[in-house]
Write a protein that holds these residues in place. Structure first.
Motif, PDB file in Angstrom:
ATOM      1  N   ILE A 263      35.884 -39.670 -30.691  1.00 23.66           N
ATOM      2  CA  ILE A 263      36.422 -38.104 -30.457  1.00 23.66           C
ATOM      3  C   ILE A 263      36.412 -37.960 -29.118  1.00 23.66           C
ATOM      4  O   ILE A 263      37.301 -37.584 -28.484  1.00 23.66           O
ATOM      5  CB  ILE A 263      35.503 -37.140 -31.078  1.00 23.66           C
ATOM      6  CG1 ILE A 263      35.587 -37.255 -32.825  1.00 23.66           C
ATOM      7  CG2 ILE A 263      36.095 -35.776 -30.825  1.00 23.66           C
ATOM      8  CD1 ILE A 263      34.627 -36.224 -33.331  1.00 23.66           C
TER       9      ILE A 263
ATOM     10  N   LEU B 249      39.712 -37.134 -26.447  1.00 24.99           N
ATOM     11  CA  LEU B 249      39.607 -35.965 -25.553  1.00 24.99           C
ATOM     12  C   LEU B 249      40.184 -36.628 -24.274  1.00 24.99           C
ATOM     13  O   LEU B 249      40.868 -35.948 -23.394  1.00 24.99           O
ATOM     14  CB  LEU B 249      38.269 -35.401 -25.640  1.00 24.99           C
ATOM     15  CG  LEU B 249      38.035 -34.376 -26.765  1.00 24.99           C
ATOM     16  CD1 LEU B 249      36.717 -33.914 -26.705  1.00 24.99           C
ATOM     17  CD2 LEU B 249      39.169 -33.410 -27.044  1.00 24.99           C
TER      18      LEU B 249
ATOM     19  N   GLY C  41      43.600 -37.677 -23.853  1.00 30.46           N
ATOM     20  CA  GLY C  41      44.445 -36.273 -24.014  1.00 30.46           C
ATOM     21  C   GLY C  41      44.402 -35.606 -22.446  1.00 30.46           C
ATOM     22  O   GLY C  41      45.318 -34.852 -21.963  1.00 30.46           O
ATOM     23  N   SER C  42      43.338 -35.786 -21.746  1.00 30.48           N
ATOM     24  CA  SER C  42      43.206 -35.338 -20.595  1.00 30.48           C
ATOM     25  C   SER C  42      43.769 -36.216 -19.282  1.00 30.48           C
ATOM     26  O   SER C  42      43.529 -35.331 -18.213  1.00 30.48           O
ATOM     27  CB  SER C  42      41.653 -34.679 -20.313  1.00 30.48           C
ATOM     28  OG  SER C  42      40.840 -36.106 -19.944  1.00 30.48           O
ATOM     29  N   THR C  43      43.968 -37.357 -19.348  1.00 30.28           N
ATOM     30  CA  THR C  43      44.233 -37.937 -18.114  1.00 30.28           C
ATOM     31  C   THR C  43      45.616 -38.291 -18.104  1.00 30.28           C
ATOM     32  O   THR C  43      46.490 -38.472 -19.360  1.00 30.28           O
ATOM     33  CB  THR C  43      43.456 -39.199 -17.989  1.00 30.28           C
ATOM     34  OG1 THR C  43      43.901 -39.852 -16.850  1.00 30.28           O
ATOM     35  CG2 THR C  43      43.713 -40.095 -19.301  1.00 30.28           C
ATOM     36  N   GLY C  44      46.361 -38.409 -16.979  1.00 26.83           N
ATOM     37  CA  GLY C  44      47.649 -38.705 -16.986  1.00 26.83           C
ATOM     38  C   GLY C  44      47.782 -40.219 -16.542  1.00 26.83           C
ATOM     39  O   GLY C  44      49.021 -40.465 -16.326  1.00 26.83           O
TER      40      GLY C  44
ATOM     41  N   GLU D  88      51.143 -31.362 -13.478  1.00 23.74           N
ATOM     42  CA  GLU D  88      49.520 -31.263 -13.428  1.00 23.74           C
ATOM     43  C   GLU D  88      49.111 -30.219 -14.357  1.00 23.74           C
ATOM     44  O   GLU D  88      48.139 -30.771 -15.388  1.00 23.74           O
ATOM     45  CB  GLU D  88      49.067 -31.054 -12.082  1.00 23.74           C
ATOM     46  CG  GLU D  88      47.708 -31.234 -11.824  1.00 23.74           C
ATOM     47  CD  GLU D  88      47.283 -32.528 -11.481  1.00 23.74           C
ATOM     48  OE1 GLU D  88      46.172 -32.858 -11.730  1.00 23.74           O
ATOM     49  OE2 GLU D  88      48.366 -33.248 -10.999  1.00 23.74           O
TER      50      GLU D  88
ATOM     51  N   LEU E  23      48.347 -30.861 -18.135  1.00 24.40           N
ATOM     52  CA  LEU E  23      47.288 -31.709 -18.524  1.00 24.40           C
ATOM     53  C   LEU E  23      46.189 -30.825 -18.961  1.00 24.40           C
ATOM     54  O   LEU E  23      45.343 -30.904 -20.042  1.00 24.40           O
ATOM     55  CB  LEU E  23      46.816 -32.534 -17.499  1.00 24.40           C
ATOM     56  CG  LEU E  23      47.653 -33.738 -17.152  1.00 24.40           C
ATOM     57  CD1 LEU E  23      46.979 -34.586 -15.963  1.00 24.40           C
ATOM     58  CD2 LEU E  23      47.441 -34.795 -18.364  1.00 24.40           C
ATOM     59  N   HIS E  24      46.011 -29.638 -18.575  1.00 18.39           N
ATOM     60  CA  HIS E  24      44.983 -28.769 -18.995  1.00 18.39           C
ATOM     61  C   HIS E  24      45.715 -28.327 -20.436  1.00 18.39           C
ATOM     62  O   HIS E  24      44.526 -28.248 -21.402  1.00 18.39           O
ATOM     63  CB  HIS E  24      45.108 -27.474 -18.267  1.00 18.39           C
ATOM     64  CG  HIS E  24      44.690 -27.431 -16.545  1.00 18.39           C
ATOM     65  ND1 HIS E  24      43.623 -28.201 -16.360  1.00 18.39           N
ATOM     66  CD2 HIS E  24      45.366 -27.313 -15.745  1.00 18.39           C
ATOM     67  CE1 HIS E  24      43.631 -28.307 -15.001  1.00 18.39           C
ATOM     68  NE2 HIS E  24      44.761 -27.703 -14.562  1.00 18.39           N
ATOM     69  N   LEU E  25      46.729 -27.922 -20.549  1.00 15.16           N
ATOM     70  CA  LEU E  25      47.256 -27.561 -21.917  1.00 15.16           C
ATOM     71  C   LEU E  25      47.069 -28.641 -22.933  1.00 15.16           C
ATOM     72  O   LEU E  25      46.662 -28.357 -23.897  1.00 15.16           O
ATOM     73  CB  LEU E  25      48.677 -27.289 -21.662  1.00 15.16           C
ATOM     74  CG  LEU E  25      49.353 -26.733 -23.095  1.00 15.16           C
ATOM     75  CD1 LEU E  25      48.575 -25.334 -23.541  1.00 15.16           C
ATOM     76  CD2 LEU E  25      50.927 -26.401 -22.816  1.00 15.16           C
TER      77      LEU E  25
ATOM     78  N   LEU F  43      44.726 -31.159 -22.955  1.00 12.62           N
ATOM     79  CA  LEU F  43      43.347 -31.033 -23.041  1.00 12.62           C
ATOM     80  C   LEU F  43      43.081 -29.952 -24.178  1.00 12.62           C
ATOM     81  O   LEU F  43      42.249 -30.261 -25.171  1.00 12.62           O
ATOM     82  CB  LEU F  43      42.502 -30.953 -22.015  1.00 12.62           C
ATOM     83  CG  LEU F  43      40.928 -30.967 -21.954  1.00 12.62           C
ATOM     84  CD1 LEU F  43      40.393 -32.215 -22.731  1.00 12.62           C
ATOM     85  CD2 LEU F  43      40.197 -30.933 -20.565  1.00 12.62           C
ATOM     86  N   LEU F  44      43.363 -28.916 -23.861  1.00 14.35           N
ATOM     87  CA  LEU F  44      43.005 -27.567 -24.982  1.00 14.35           C
ATOM     88  C   LEU F  44      43.655 -27.919 -26.056  1.00 14.35           C
ATOM     89  O   LEU F  44      43.020 -27.614 -27.184  1.00 14.35           O
ATOM     90  CB  LEU F  44      43.974 -26.463 -24.341  1.00 14.35           C
ATOM     91  CG  LEU F  44      42.864 -25.677 -23.162  1.00 14.35           C
ATOM     92  CD1 LEU F  44      43.576 -24.300 -23.040  1.00 14.35           C
ATOM     93  CD2 LEU F  44      41.535 -25.163 -23.668  1.00 14.35           C
TER      94      LEU F  44
ATOM     95  N   GLY G 115      41.603 -30.460 -28.062  1.00 11.62           N
ATOM     96  CA  GLY G 115      40.399 -29.638 -28.336  1.00 11.62           C
ATOM     97  C   GLY G 115      40.695 -28.951 -29.770  1.00 11.62           C
ATOM     98  O   GLY G 115      39.964 -28.949 -30.652  1.00 11.62           O
TER      99      GLY G 115
ATOM    100  N   VAL H 135      40.900 -31.214 -32.451  1.00  9.44           N
ATOM    101  CA  VAL H 135      39.500 -31.570 -32.886  1.00  9.44           C
ATOM    102  C   VAL H 135      38.964 -30.552 -33.968  1.00  9.44           C
ATOM    103  O   VAL H 135      38.670 -30.851 -34.984  1.00  9.44           O
ATOM    104  CB  VAL H 135      38.847 -32.193 -31.757  1.00  9.44           C
ATOM    105  CG1 VAL H 135      37.372 -32.233 -32.330  1.00  9.44           C
ATOM    106  CG2 VAL H 135      39.248 -33.226 -31.202  1.00  9.44           C
ATOM    107  N   GLY H 136      39.224 -29.229 -33.384  1.00  8.52           N
ATOM    108  CA  GLY H 136      38.545 -28.295 -34.067  1.00  8.52           C
ATOM    109  C   GLY H 136      39.142 -28.229 -35.583  1.00  8.52           C
ATOM    110  O   GLY H 136      38.510 -28.017 -36.572  1.00  8.52           O
TER     111      GLY H 136
END
Lengths: 224, 664, 308
Positions: A13, A17, A20-23, A96, A99-101, A103-104, A107, A110-111
């Motif tokens: 998991i 994540l 999903g969070s790195t470019g 940029e 990437l926040h989106l 990652l969210l 997340g 995953v939930g």
């Protein structure tokens, strides 16, 4: 033994994540390779509930571990890195902030998979880790998300690989043991897909129009 | 009739009397203001006494009035829930009346000032009427009076285009909100056989479909008044347009009447399913986070505060959600903590939001602008306004030792208890309140550091800000009183608990104060006292250390730059940028930049505006669609009798054909 | 009697330990870089010298400027009394103290930011703005991690949670707790403005977060800030230490183990600072959102695994 499986699944998991969070493509490919490594270790951590016993079982597990290791952790990532170098695309070409989106979103996925795992697919055998189904679903969904949102062939293929990893985990957790032939077949399919992609990327890169473009534009514009 | 009810009715009578006197005084601004303020303060004192009396005595009584109305008897009554909201209403409107005396005097000679105290009195009276009403018809009448009187207050400065626009938006929104409420009361009255609340509650709406329909209608109708996302679109328009003394009442208590209505409706529906609570939690999280993020993006002080009302209503909704989930699971502690936290937050928000709007009003009064980025350095010239605004800021950010912390702590405790005690999905839902509240708290702190810091600290950014003057005595008095109440509730939460205990248990469906709450609040008192004591010790230590040392005044260190100007200070927009950037996708963002180009660039400028996604992408298209539909339907109303006769004829023919077809 | 000892140990450690922890970080960084570095107690000497000095105040500032450091120190000190140190329970603990501690830290931060804006300096405004942004994003991670910690003991209090931890098998038996520890570690680095979020050694004001907020403070005010800062690290470090190390209920081993744990936290920070570079500012939110997501997954794991 159960704890080890828990930890490995958590790691799976976590890698979802991270991807999903790195470019950066290299980081994604490396993470993919690491995930392959973890998946290869997974059969060792769980106690089989299948029909195979004794020596057969050991041989079977050994084969599965070895094949997974070779393909998922070595061959496919190496091919991807090769294709990436050839194509000259090193980053996912999204701005940029998204990437926040991303990652969210990962997340949230995953939930969601924990919810699905709890409500719809009650955990498989009594001895197996309760994280199996959620981890597999999460990997599958994140892979799907990456495939859908990927802007370049390579990111799409990475997403596809992650998706396949998810199928692998679910298969192992739900069925106890994945039939070796099926798993090998899937693995080979993926390998072929990756090779095709690599050939395409490399071939497309030799296209005269692309070579006429200057390097920064190619890097910014991506391949599509 | 109990003393409490008599006092409350006396308060309402005084308010109405004051309002009518104000209208008779007409153009005599000063006299009208004095009369309005005097009656309002007297009414508030009577009302506060009555409400507190009722809360302490746990009064529950209903009075059927001897008037007949077309739809049945008219009745009023008091119970802990009503009494608590009456307390909030009279407290905040009393403070605002005192503040308004000084604030509105500034308009004397320029406007018909008398309108403001008159309608403020009517607004307070009608809100009290809403809280007292014990049947649907009176409730809706009072509700309508409340909406109308506040509409006239919003359009107090109606000669300005934007104010008129805000007024229209507000009027339309209020009336759209009444539609679900009408349906709601009719729906409830049918099985009960009457509009009386006692009959409705006694009917025990058992049918799940009916109860759910009632809940959804209440959520829509009352949610629109309360300002739940995405029904909040009117709120950031209307509240800043009103005079500040009125904004304080509107944001502080009027929108809470929506909360009151929702809680009242819940008392009619005996067994709420858990998913109602989950829905409330989701509404609360979205309103809370959305509200505070949009507040951060604002450049207008009063708009910023209005958006924070959306945020705080979200926090209240989360508390109610936790309460409903607790009640659905039959767990009294969870239900009580959720509901009492929400109720205490109603009171707290009334206090600190009233205070903050008053502070914003003083700033506007003193400088003529509410644009945050043209202010600065007001602390030097307006020490009292600054200090009270700082207290309000810390309170709204939920920091100890002030009141916002206490109500948030109760909601936290309820959410945690729910997570531990309830079965898995419900427990997880109540736990989801925790990170949301934490995020909201952090963002609210960021927002109020921005608002307070940029407005009151640093150097004045414009000459107008440099010429500011302190507010008048009555304005200062109201703000100091508000800040003091915030601190009292924060330091002595057990006192506030005595007020909330009754209504909390009432909404939670009986039972008393759960064990542990008292210990928790006593601990809060200890921490608050320790904070104050520690601060005093440290201040003394610092004084001793600095005595007979070299203490100098100098310029701010500019990292070597020798000629700083006030324009180089960090602005509100730049302060908020790092917070907002990761959440960019939540806004309707417009950015226009003329960036410097070439070796000898000319003047460059950047303009950015973060719009409201809900208003711009949901509400506006919906309204536009409706307008198109209406325009298309406009040809029906041609204005000539022959055309109307044609419609009548057509209708008759169609009905005849239909009837024939049916009987054939 | 034992209560008196408890209080003495709790308060004594809180007063004595934080500043040497800062010193230890610097020692570790120097050693890794091959330098001898300052003495372990250098931060203590610095603070004592600052306390003896006069002060310079900007003409722009008001009383808020002077209040910031004091409120920051008092709030953090109270938080430090509430969070258990040497033993798993604190003599000052109470039910629901986890929320109070989180908000006490928030109170200190609020006034530190306000006093930074009080100077009217663009640099300090910049620092305050970043601090506001990053702490808002770290807050959910902190509270989620604390929830994971407290749910097994059914009481939202540090004392109960830490006491129940060994019985539940400690960190290694619970994947949820591991994720909580990970998230807490990130929060610790972000809240105390260490690499990879902020670089305390940077010399360019434009890139700082915490250091630039306190540029204008001098003399005793600056000493208060330094002590408060060190205590904040100590408080968050204490939570992490109790989470990772099973500290016994009583006896002399407990304080010793706790001090070793805090030293390990300091060494860890020093090593991270030696081997890592600072993240670009625009990447920091990613790290903090990641911490929130990790903590949220931890909660889900806790609920999936069946609550004890």
């Amino acid at each position: 033994m159960s704890l080890d499986a828990d930890l490995l699944l958590l790691l799976v998991i976590g890698i979802d994540l991270f991807i999903g969070s790195t470019g950066r493509l290299v980081a994604r490919i490396r993470a993919c390779a690491l995930q392959g490594l973890v998946l290869a270790a997974l059969p060792l951590a769980i106690q089989g509930t299948g029909v195979l016993t004794g020596g057969q079982r050991i041989a079977h597990t050994g084969m599965a571990v070895l094949a997974t290791l070779l393909l998922k952790a070595v061959a496919i990532p190496a091919l991807l890195v090769y294709a990436m170098r050839k194509s000259g695309v090193h980053r996912e070409t999204q701005p940029e902030t998204s990437l926040h989106l991303s990652l969210l979103m990962c997340g949230i996925l995953v939930g969601l998979s924990f919810w699905i795992g709890a409500v719809m697919l009650p955990s498989a055998g009594a001895g197996s880790s309760p994280l199996g189904v959620p981890a597999g679903l999460a990997t599958l969904l994140v892979g799907l998300y990456l495939t859908v949102t990927g802007r370049t062939e390579i990111t799409q293929v990475i997403g596809y690989l992650v998706l396949e990893n998810g199928v692998f985990v679910i298969g192992q957790r739900v069925l106890g043991e994945f039939p070796l032939v099926v798993e090998l077949g899937v693995l080979l399919d993926v390998l072929v897909a990756v090779m095709l992609m690599a050939v395409l990327v490399v071939f497309a890169n030799r296209h005269p129009e692309d070579e006429a473009q200057d390097a920064p534009a190619a890097a910014i514009g991506g391949r599509r | 009739m109990s003393v409490a009810l008599v006092l409350t009715l006396l308060a309402i009578a005084l308010l109405v009397l004051g309002a009518s006197l104000c209208t008779f005084l007409g153009r005599q601004d000063r006299a009208a203001l004095a009369v309005g303020t005097g009656t309002s303060v007297a009414a508030s004192l009577a009302g506060i006494a009555g409400a507190a009396w009722a809360l302490v005595q746990r009064t529950e009584e209903t009075l059927v009035l001897p008037w007949r109305m077309p739809v049945g008897a008219v009745s009023i009554g008091l119970d802990p829930l009503s009494a608590f909201f009456l307390l909030c209403i009279f407290l905040v409107s009393g403070l605002s009346a005192i503040y308004g005396e000084g604030y509105l005097r500034g308009f004397a000679g320029r406007r018909r000032v008398a309108a403001a105290p008159a309608f403020s009195g009517l607004l307070a009276a009608s809100m009290a009427g809403v809280a007292l009403a014990r049947d649907g018809v009176l409730f809706l009448l009072a509700w309508e009076a409340m909406s109308l009187s506040s509409f006239f207050l919003v359009t107090f400065e109606g000669d300005r285009e934007e104010t008129r626009r805000a007024g229209i938006v507000y009027l339309v929104a209020s009336h759209v909100g009444v539609v679900p409420l009408l349906v709601l009361f009719v729906l409830l009255a049918v099985p009960a056989g009457s509009f009386g609340f006692a009959d409705i509650a006694g009917a025990g709406i058992a049918r799940a479909g009916l109860a759910t329909a009632a809940f959804v209608l209440a959520l829509l109708g009352f949610g629109l008044k309360a300002g739940f996302w995405p029904l909040h679109a009117w709120l950031p328009e209307a509240h800043p347009a009103a005079p500040s003394s009125v904004s304080a009442v509107m944001s502080g208590v009027m929108i809470k009447m929506g909360i009151y209505g929702l809680l009242r409706t819940l008392t009619f529906l005996p067994d709420p399913p858990a998913w109602w609570g989950v829905a409330m939690i989701c509404v609360g999280i979205v309103s809370g986070v959305g509200g505070v993020l949009h507040a951060l993006a604002q450049h207008d002080l009063k708009r910023l505060l209005a958006w924070h009302s959306v945020e705080n209503v979200g926090i209240i909704a989360m508390g109610i959600g936790v309460g409903i989930v607790g009640r659905a699971n039959g767990h009294h502690t969870v239900a009580f903590l959720g509901f009492s936290g929400a109720l205490l937050h109603v009171l707290n928000h009334g206090l600190f939001k009233g205070l903050l709007f008053q502070g914003a009003g003083s700033v506007l009064h003193a400088t003529g602008t509410k644009d945050i980025d043209s202010l600065g350095g007001l602390m030097h010239r307006m020490p009292v306004t600054g200090a009270t605004f700082l207290a309000g800021s810390a309170a709204i950010a939920g920091l100890p030792p002030l009141n916002g912390f206490v109500s948030e702590l109760l909601i936290y405790a309820g959410a945690f208890t729910g997570a531990v005690e309830l079965a898995s999905p419900d427990g997880l839902w109540t736990l989801s309140v925790v990170p949301a509240l934490a995020l909201i708290g952090g963002l609210a702190a960021a927002c109020f550091v921005k608002a307070f810091g940029v407005v009151f600290l640093g150097e004045p950014r414009t000459p107008a800000a440099g010429r500011a003057h302190e507010a008048s005595a009555s304005m200062q008095g109201a703000m100091v009183a508000g800040a003091t109440l915030c601190a009292v509730i924060g330091v002595a939460p057990l006192l506030a608990m005595r007020l909330v205990e009754g209504p909390g248990a009432f909404v939670a469906g009986g039972g008393g104060l759960p064990g542990g709450v008292g210990t928790l609040l006593a601990a809060v008192t200890r921490v608050s006292a320790a904070l104050v004591a520690g601060l005093a010790v440290l201040a003394a230590l610092r004084r001793v250390l600095l005595r007979r040392r070299d203490v100098r005044r100098s310029a701010t260190w500019g990292c070597g730059y020798e000629a700083p100007t006030a324009r180089m200070q960090y602005t509100a927009a730049s302060f908020a940028d790092p917070v907002l950037k990761p959440g960019e996708f939540l806004f309707d963002r417009h950015r226009h930049a003329d960036l410097p180009e070439g070796y000898f660039p000319r003047a460059a400028r950047v303009e950015s505006h973060r719009g409201d996604l809900a208003a711009d992408r949901v509400i506006r298209p919906a309204v536009n669609g409706l307008l198109t539909l209406f325009r298309w339907a406009g040809f029906l109303q041609a204005g000539g009798v022959p055309r109307y006769l044609v419609w009548v004829l057509l209708t008759v023919v169609v009905l005849l054909v239909w009837q024939m077809g049916a009987s054939w | 009697m034992s209560v008196v000892i408890d209080i003495a140990v709790q308060a004594g450690l809180l007063i004595l330990l934080p500043l040497p922890m800062l010193g230890l970080i610097n020692v570790v960084k120097s050693r890794v870089a091959g330098r001898r570095g300052p003495p372990l107690l250098q931060p203590v000497f610095d603070v004592l010298r600052l306390l003896r000095k006069g002060a310079v105040y900007s003409r722009t500032t008001t009383w808020v400027f002077a209040f910031g450091p004091m409120i920051g120190l008092v709030a953090t000190f109270l938080a430090g009394l509430i969070v258990p140190s040497a033993f798993p329970t604190s003599p000052f603990g109470f039910p629901a103290d986890v929320f109070v501690v989180a908000y006490l830290l928030g109170l200190g931060r609020f006034f530190t930011m306000a006093s930074a804006l009080d100077t009217g300096s663009a640099f300090e405004g910049m620092g305050a703005s970043r601090e506001a942004a990053f702490s808002a994003m770290a807050e959910p991670a902190l509270l989620l991690a604390l929830m994971i910690l407290c749910i097994p003991s059914r009481v939202p209090s540090f004392g109960d949670a830490f006491s129940a931890l060994p019985a539940a098998g400690g960190l290694l038996r619970s994947p949820g707790l591991m994720l909580a520890a990970l998230a807490l570690g990130v929060v610790l680095l972000a809240e105390t403005a260490r690499i990879p979020v902020d670089d305390p050694n940077t010399h360019l004001e434009l890139t700082m977060i915490h250091e630039v907020m306190v540029l204008d403070h001098s003399g005793p005010d600056f000493a208060f800030i330094q002590i408060g800062y060190a205590m904040k690290m100590y408080v968050l470090g204490a939570v992490l230490v109790h989470l990772v190390l099973p500290i016994p209920q009583d006896g002399w081993a407990a304080p010793a183990l706790f001090i070793v744990g805090q030293a390990a936290v300091a060494i860890e920070i020093g090593v991270i600072e030696s081997i890592m570079a600072r993240l670009r500012l625009s990447r920091v939110p990613q790290l903090l959102i990641g911490a929130c997501v990790v903590a949220a997954v931890g909660v889900l794991v806790l609920f999936t695994g069946g609550r004890p």
